[in-house]
Design a protein around this motif. Structure first.
Motif, PDB file in Angstrom:
ATOM      1  N   LEU A   1       0.826  -1.204   0.000  1.00  0.00           N
ATOM      2  CA  LEU A   1       0.000   0.000   0.000  1.00  0.00           C
ATOM      3  C   LEU A   1       0.864   1.260   0.000  1.00  0.00           C
ATOM      4  CD1 LEU A   1      -2.736  -1.092   2.557  1.00  0.00           C
ATOM      5  CD2 LEU A   1      -3.005  -0.860   0.082  1.00  0.00           C
ATOM      6  N   ASP A   2       1.894   1.282   0.878  1.00  0.00           N
ATOM      7  CA  ASP A   2       2.825   2.416   0.907  1.00  0.00           C
ATOM      8  C   ASP A   2       3.974   2.059   1.847  1.00  0.00           C
ATOM      9  OD1 ASP A   2       4.020   5.101   1.783  1.00  0.00           O
ATOM     10  OD2 ASP A   2       2.561   5.726   0.263  1.00  0.00           O
ATOM     11  N   PRO A   3       5.227   2.210   1.403  1.00  0.00           N
ATOM     12  CA  PRO A   3       6.365   1.844   2.259  1.00  0.00           C
ATOM     13  C   PRO A   3       6.402   2.599   3.584  1.00  0.00           C
ATOM     14  CG  PRO A   3       7.071   2.133  -0.017  1.00  0.00           C
ATOM     15  CD  PRO A   3       5.647   2.608   0.048  1.00  0.00           C
ATOM     16  N   TRP A   4       5.827   3.822   3.643  1.00  0.00           N
ATOM     17  CA  TRP A   4       5.836   4.557   4.901  1.00  0.00           C
ATOM     18  C   TRP A   4       5.025   3.848   5.989  1.00  0.00           C
ATOM     19  CZ3 TRP A   4       9.168   8.047   6.262  1.00  0.00           C
ATOM     20  CH2 TRP A   4       9.811   8.819   5.299  1.00  0.00           C
ATOM     21  N   LEU A   5       4.016   3.090   5.573  1.00  0.00           N
ATOM     22  CA  LEU A   5       3.230   2.331   6.545  1.00  0.00           C
ATOM     23  C   LEU A   5       4.084   1.278   7.245  1.00  0.00           C
ATOM     24  CD1 LEU A   5      -0.041   1.827   4.451  1.00  0.00           C
ATOM     25  CD2 LEU A   5       0.244   3.315   6.445  1.00  0.00           C
ATOM     26  N   VAL A   6       5.026   0.696   6.484  1.00  0.00           N
ATOM     27  CA  VAL A   6       5.925  -0.301   7.075  1.00  0.00           C
ATOM     28  C   VAL A   6       6.839   0.356   8.103  1.00  0.00           C
ATOM     29  CG1 VAL A   6       7.737  -2.002   6.607  1.00  0.00           C
ATOM     30  CG2 VAL A   6       5.872  -1.673   4.994  1.00  0.00           C
ATOM     31  N   ALA A   7       7.290   1.590   7.805  1.00  0.00           N
ATOM     32  CA  ALA A   7       8.139   2.297   8.756  1.00  0.00           C
ATOM     33  C   ALA A   7       7.400   2.527  10.068  1.00  0.00           C
ATOM     34  CB  ALA A   7       8.583   3.626   8.149  1.00  0.00           C
ATOM     35  N   GLY A   8       6.132   2.863   9.984  1.00  0.00           N
ATOM     36  CA  GLY A   8       5.348   3.038  11.195  1.00  0.00           C
ATOM     37  C   GLY A   8       5.185   1.744  11.967  1.00  0.00           C
ATOM     38  N   TYR A   9       5.012   0.650  11.211  1.00  0.00           N
ATOM     39  CA  TYR A   9       4.860  -0.664  11.885  1.00  0.00           C
ATOM     40  C   TYR A   9       6.154  -1.094  12.563  1.00  0.00           C
ATOM     41  CZ  TYR A   9       4.284  -5.665  12.494  1.00  0.00           C
ATOM     42  OH  TYR A   9       4.240  -6.916  13.037  1.00  0.00           O
TER      43      TYR A   9
ATOM     44  N   LEU B   1      -1.386   1.772  16.587  1.00  0.00           N
ATOM     45  CA  LEU B   1      -1.579   3.212  16.589  1.00  0.00           C
ATOM     46  C   LEU B   1      -0.593   3.909  15.657  1.00  0.00           C
ATOM     47  CD1 LEU B   1      -3.115   5.596  17.799  1.00  0.00           C
ATOM     48  CD2 LEU B   1      -1.429   5.661  19.653  1.00  0.00           C
ATOM     49  N   SER B   2       0.647   3.424  15.627  1.00  0.00           N
ATOM     50  CA  SER B   2       1.642   4.048  14.747  1.00  0.00           C
ATOM     51  C   SER B   2       1.266   3.857  13.284  1.00  0.00           C
ATOM     52  CB  SER B   2       3.038   3.469  15.036  1.00  0.00           C
ATOM     53  OG  SER B   2       3.080   2.089  14.700  1.00  0.00           O
ATOM     54  N   VAL B   3       0.703   2.680  12.934  1.00  0.00           N
ATOM     55  CA  VAL B   3       0.265   2.440  11.560  1.00  0.00           C
ATOM     56  C   VAL B   3      -0.905   3.360  11.212  1.00  0.00           C
ATOM     57  CG1 VAL B   3      -0.775   0.747   9.994  1.00  0.00           C
ATOM     58  CG2 VAL B   3       1.091   0.062  11.503  1.00  0.00           C
ATOM     59  N   VAL B   4      -1.858   3.511  12.143  1.00  0.00           N
ATOM     60  CA  VAL B   4      -3.017   4.380  11.907  1.00  0.00           C
ATOM     61  C   VAL B   4      -2.572   5.832  11.723  1.00  0.00           C
ATOM     62  CG1 VAL B   4      -5.140   5.294  12.936  1.00  0.00           C
ATOM     63  CG2 VAL B   4      -4.617   2.863  13.121  1.00  0.00           C
ATOM     64  N   ALA B   5      -1.626   6.249  12.552  1.00  0.00           N
ATOM     65  CA  ALA B   5      -1.163   7.641  12.448  1.00  0.00           C
ATOM     66  C   ALA B   5      -0.506   7.908  11.099  1.00  0.00           C
ATOM     67  CB  ALA B   5      -0.179   7.930  13.591  1.00  0.00           C
ATOM     68  N   VAL B   6       0.370   6.990  10.682  1.00  0.00           N
ATOM     69  CA  VAL B   6       1.026   7.166   9.385  1.00  0.00           C
ATOM     70  C   VAL B   6       0.001   7.095   8.263  1.00  0.00           C
ATOM     71  CG1 VAL B   6       2.714   6.178   7.782  1.00  0.00           C
ATOM     72  CG2 VAL B   6       3.234   6.309  10.224  1.00  0.00           C
ATOM     73  N   GLY B   7      -0.982   6.199   8.390  1.00  0.00           N
ATOM     74  CA  GLY B   7      -2.021   6.081   7.366  1.00  0.00           C
ATOM     75  C   GLY B   7      -2.849   7.342   7.248  1.00  0.00           C
ATOM     76  N   GLY B   8      -3.200   7.941   8.382  1.00  0.00           N
ATOM     77  CA  GLY B   8      -3.960   9.190   8.344  1.00  0.00           C
ATOM     78  C   GLY B   8      -3.181  10.292   7.656  1.00  0.00           C
TER      79      GLY B   8
ATOM     80  N   LEU C   1      -8.627   2.052   5.138  1.00  0.00           N
ATOM     81  CA  LEU C   1      -9.350   1.026   5.887  1.00  0.00           C
ATOM     82  C   LEU C   1      -8.563  -0.285   5.907  1.00  0.00           C
ATOM     83  CD1 LEU C   1     -11.878   0.032   7.363  1.00  0.00           C
ATOM     84  CD2 LEU C   1     -12.902  -0.452   5.121  1.00  0.00           C
ATOM     85  N   ALA C   2      -8.004  -0.671   4.754  1.00  0.00           N
ATOM     86  CA  ALA C   2      -7.196  -1.899   4.686  1.00  0.00           C
ATOM     87  C   ALA C   2      -5.951  -1.781   5.565  1.00  0.00           C
ATOM     88  CB  ALA C   2      -6.801  -2.188   3.237  1.00  0.00           C
ATOM     89  N   ALA C   3      -5.309  -0.579   5.532  1.00  0.00           N
ATOM     90  CA  ALA C   3      -4.096  -0.382   6.332  1.00  0.00           C
ATOM     91  C   ALA C   3      -4.405  -0.504   7.822  1.00  0.00           C
ATOM     92  CB  ALA C   3      -3.488   0.985   6.031  1.00  0.00           C
ATOM     93  N   ILE C   4      -5.562   0.049   8.235  1.00  0.00           N
ATOM     94  CA  ILE C   4      -5.945  -0.059   9.647  1.00  0.00           C
ATOM     95  C   ILE C   4      -6.136  -1.519  10.042  1.00  0.00           C
ATOM     96  CG2 ILE C   4      -7.787   0.451  11.292  1.00  0.00           C
ATOM     97  CD1 ILE C   4      -8.166   3.131   9.824  1.00  0.00           C
ATOM     98  N   GLN C   5      -6.779  -2.313   9.175  1.00  0.00           N
ATOM     99  CA  GLN C   5      -6.996  -3.735   9.472  1.00  0.00           C
ATOM    100  C   GLN C   5      -5.674  -4.510   9.464  1.00  0.00           C
ATOM    101  OE1 GLN C   5     -10.068  -4.177   6.367  1.00  0.00           O
ATOM    102  NE2 GLN C   5     -11.448  -4.863   7.996  1.00  0.00           N
ATOM    103  N   TYR C   6      -4.790  -4.160   8.518  1.00  0.00           N
ATOM    104  CA  TYR C   6      -3.487  -4.821   8.486  1.00  0.00           C
ATOM    105  C   TYR C   6      -2.643  -4.429   9.703  1.00  0.00           C
ATOM    106  CZ  TYR C   6      -4.236  -6.657   3.795  1.00  0.00           C
ATOM    107  OH  TYR C   6      -4.725  -7.359   2.721  1.00  0.00           O
ATOM    108  N   GLY C   7      -2.808  -3.187  10.148  1.00  0.00           N
ATOM    109  CA  GLY C   7      -2.120  -2.788  11.369  1.00  0.00           C
ATOM    110  C   GLY C   7      -2.583  -3.612  12.558  1.00  0.00           C
ATOM    111  N   ALA C   8      -3.899  -3.904  12.601  1.00  0.00           N
ATOM    112  CA  ALA C   8      -4.418  -4.751  13.687  1.00  0.00           C
ATOM    113  C   ALA C   8      -3.870  -6.165  13.585  1.00  0.00           C
ATOM    114  CB  ALA C   8      -5.942  -4.763  13.642  1.00  0.00           C
ATOM    115  N   LEU C   9      -3.811  -6.697  12.341  1.00  0.00           N
ATOM    116  CA  LEU C   9      -3.245  -8.048  12.170  1.00  0.00           C
ATOM    117  C   LEU C   9      -1.771  -8.073  12.563  1.00  0.00           C
ATOM    118  CD1 LEU C   9      -4.766  -9.293   8.762  1.00  0.00           C
ATOM    119  CD2 LEU C   9      -5.238 -10.176  11.051  1.00  0.00           C
ATOM    120  N   GLY C  10      -1.029  -7.070  12.121  1.00  0.00           N
ATOM    121  CA  GLY C  10       0.401  -7.024  12.422  1.00  0.00           C
ATOM    122  C   GLY C  10       0.688  -6.827  13.887  1.00  0.00           C
TER     123      GLY C  10
END
Length: 543
Positions: free
Chosen positions: A137-145, A238-245, A259-268
């Motif tokens: 979805l976006d490499p920045w999301l991985v940095a947040g995770y 929370l870090s994934v949600v913040a970066v996603g927002g 929405l997908a990123a938030i769910q993947y953040g929960a899975l991760g």
């Protein structure tokens, strides 16, 4: 279905469920984006419903298989442990209560091993897949995770190590209590007669402090892990949600992708599932370590030979045995004539029972050979060994549903005539005939004195063709009954090796082996040895 056959479909079904769980957020996100854009969302919605259907079917099947495999594996481990323990015989170092604890508790924990590993590995798939999806979805999301992933990895490693160690300590303390309780139950009459019940209770419960400490340690590990995972998971999410927002505001993500990123953040961030999975692995590993402590003891190996014709000549060639580094028998070399009764005498601790165990191959020497009619006992097949050699003990364990079963234990299908014959030979027919159903009386309904139990044990061993070993097997008999049995043993036809404590027993034997400090001091007739004051001192006041 065996445990291994269950693990393969379990891995397939669990993997399918994890894959569906991983794909669902992305499909739902695509559906949302299609609806927001006013496009056709039918295809994406159909895929979402299909994935939900897969989860609805796969999850119950996974749970069913996850329940079957441990049950089958535990049954296999218990059967293997019992067979191995019985094969070890007198070589088993663990106490009875300890073995029971391992069969009941450790085998059940170890039986979870295969399923625990499969489910723990599968539990990693949603977490790893969620990271890959976030990168898609976006490499920045991985940095947040990844900001919280390092702490999560360290948590899991420490949790597995601490859980495994505390579980082993708990099981060992539990086994110690079980062993002491088993000993107390076996000697309950002695304890009651000595009025030492309170002291015995204290002795049995003495390891309770260690058990409590290990139990509290386990709870501390679980509490610490639960608290850390409860904090680490939401922080990662929370870090994934913040970066996603931030990415949504920047226009780099669509609403569906957010929405997908938030769910993947929960899975991760599903640390709780990983902790539970690896806790199960740690408990299984601790149980397996406890089983390995028994299974690592080698069982005796048997050859393929049978005995040639012969009178039952027993030969010891430079035999040495040690227990715990302490010599029990040292350099024993002798040849005992066949077809005669031979007494083994000596003070307590001189090695008499070890000598008898070697002759029956209930133990093997650390050095040297024990032979019967020129054939090393280690080269005999197991069937030949038990056909040719019988053993009767001071405290025989009577196994079977009835008296006849206990006496005929050495035979697959003992007939009534054979049972009656050995009962007569062991002078047990009279008291057995008085039982409610004779030899068909259930053992639980046949109260036996020590002497009666010894006679049944002797009857059970009477089948031996070449050598009959009596390890203090007549100590509870009255003098008249013992003399009657010994008169049968002196009739010839096979060799009788008798661990003797009475003067009369040694006197009726053709030869006496006198053991002193683990060495053979003399081999001679009783009347010849009787002139030695040290020999007479062995018997004390016993006749």
């Amino acid at each position: 279905m065996t445990a291994h056959r269950v693990l393969v479909p379990l891995a397939v079904v669990a993997g399918l469920s994890a894959a569906a769980e991983l794909a669902l957020p992305l499909v739902i996100g695509r559906t949302v984006d299609a609806i927001v854009a006013g496009g056709d969302a039918g295809r994406a919605l159909a895929w979402a419903l299909a994935l939900i259907g897969v989860l609805a079917v796969a999850d119950p099947v996974r749970d069913l298989l996850a329940g079957l495999a441990p049950a089958n594996r535990t049954a296999h481990l218990r059967s293997r442990l019992v067979r191995h323990t019985l094969a070890l015989g007198a070589r088993r170092p663990e106490a009875t209560g300890d073995v029971v604890s391992r069969v009941l508790t450790s085998a059940a924990e170890a039986g979870q091993g295969g399923v625990a590993v499969v489910l723990a590995v599968v539990a990693v798939i949603p977490v790893a897949g969620a990271v890959a999806a976030l990168a898609y979805l976006d490499p920045w999301l991985v940095a947040g995770y990844l900001a919280g992933a390092v702490a999560v990895t360290g948590l899991l490693r420490r949790h597995v190590r601490d859980t495994s160690d505390t579980v082993v300590r708990y099981q060992r303390a539990q086994a110690e209590i079980a062993a002491r309780l088993s000993d107390a139950l076996a000697g309950r009459r002695t304890i009651a007669a000595a009025a030492t019940v309170p002291a015995e209770i204290r002795r049995c419960l003495h390891p309770l402090g260690d058990l409590s400490a290990a139990g509290h340690g386990t709870w501390r590990v679980l509490a610490r892990s639960a608290g850390q995972s409860a904090l680490a998971g939401p922080m990662v999410h929370l870090s994934v949600v913040a970066v996603g927002g931030w990415l949504l505001a920047d226009g780099s993500l669509t609403p569906g992708e957010l929405l997908a990123a938030i769910q993947y953040g929960a899975l991760g961030a599903g640390v709780g599932g990983l902790v539970a999975g690896f806790s199960r692995v740690a408990r299984a590993r601790a149980g397996a370590r406890r089983l390995a402590e028994v299974l690592d003891h080698p069982v005796p190996r048997y050859g393929h030979r049978r005995l040639p014709r012969g009178p039952g000549v027993l030969t010891f060639r430079d035999v040495t045995v040690a227990a715990g580094g302490v010599p029990v028998l040292t350099g024993v070399t002798l040849t005992l004539p066949g077809g005669r009764p031979i007494a083994v005498v000596g003070r307590s601790g001189s090695g008499k029972s070890t000598f008898a165990a070697l002759a029956a191959r209930l133990a093997d020497p650390d050095e040297g050979l024990v032979c019967l009619d020129g054939v090393p006992l280690t080269e005999l097949s197991e069937d030949a060994l038990r056909e040719e050699i019988g053993v009767a003990f001071e405290r025989p364990a009577l196994v079977g549903a009835t008296v006849a079963d206990a006496v005929g234990l050495a035979h697959d299908r003992p007939d009534a005539a054979a049972v009656a014959a050995v009962l007569r030979a062991a002078c047990a027919d009279t008291f057995v005939s008085r039982l409610p159903h004779g030899a068909a009386t259930a053992l639980a309904e046949a109260p036996l004195s020590g002497g009666e139990a010894q006679r049944l044990g002797l009857a059970r061993a009477w089948h031996a063709r070449r050598l009959l070993v009596l390890d203090d097997a007549t100590s509870s008999l009255d003098t008249a009954t013992e003399a009657e049995i010994l008169s049968l043993l002196t009739g010839g036809g096979r060799t009788h090796l008798i661990v003797a404590h009475r003067t009369g027993t040694a006197a009726q034997c053709a030869t006496v082996v006198w053991l002193d400090g683990g060495r053979v001091r003399a081999v001679a007739p009783h009347r010849q040895l009787w002139t030695d004051p040290d020999y007479r001192a062995i018997f004390g006041s016993r006749s």
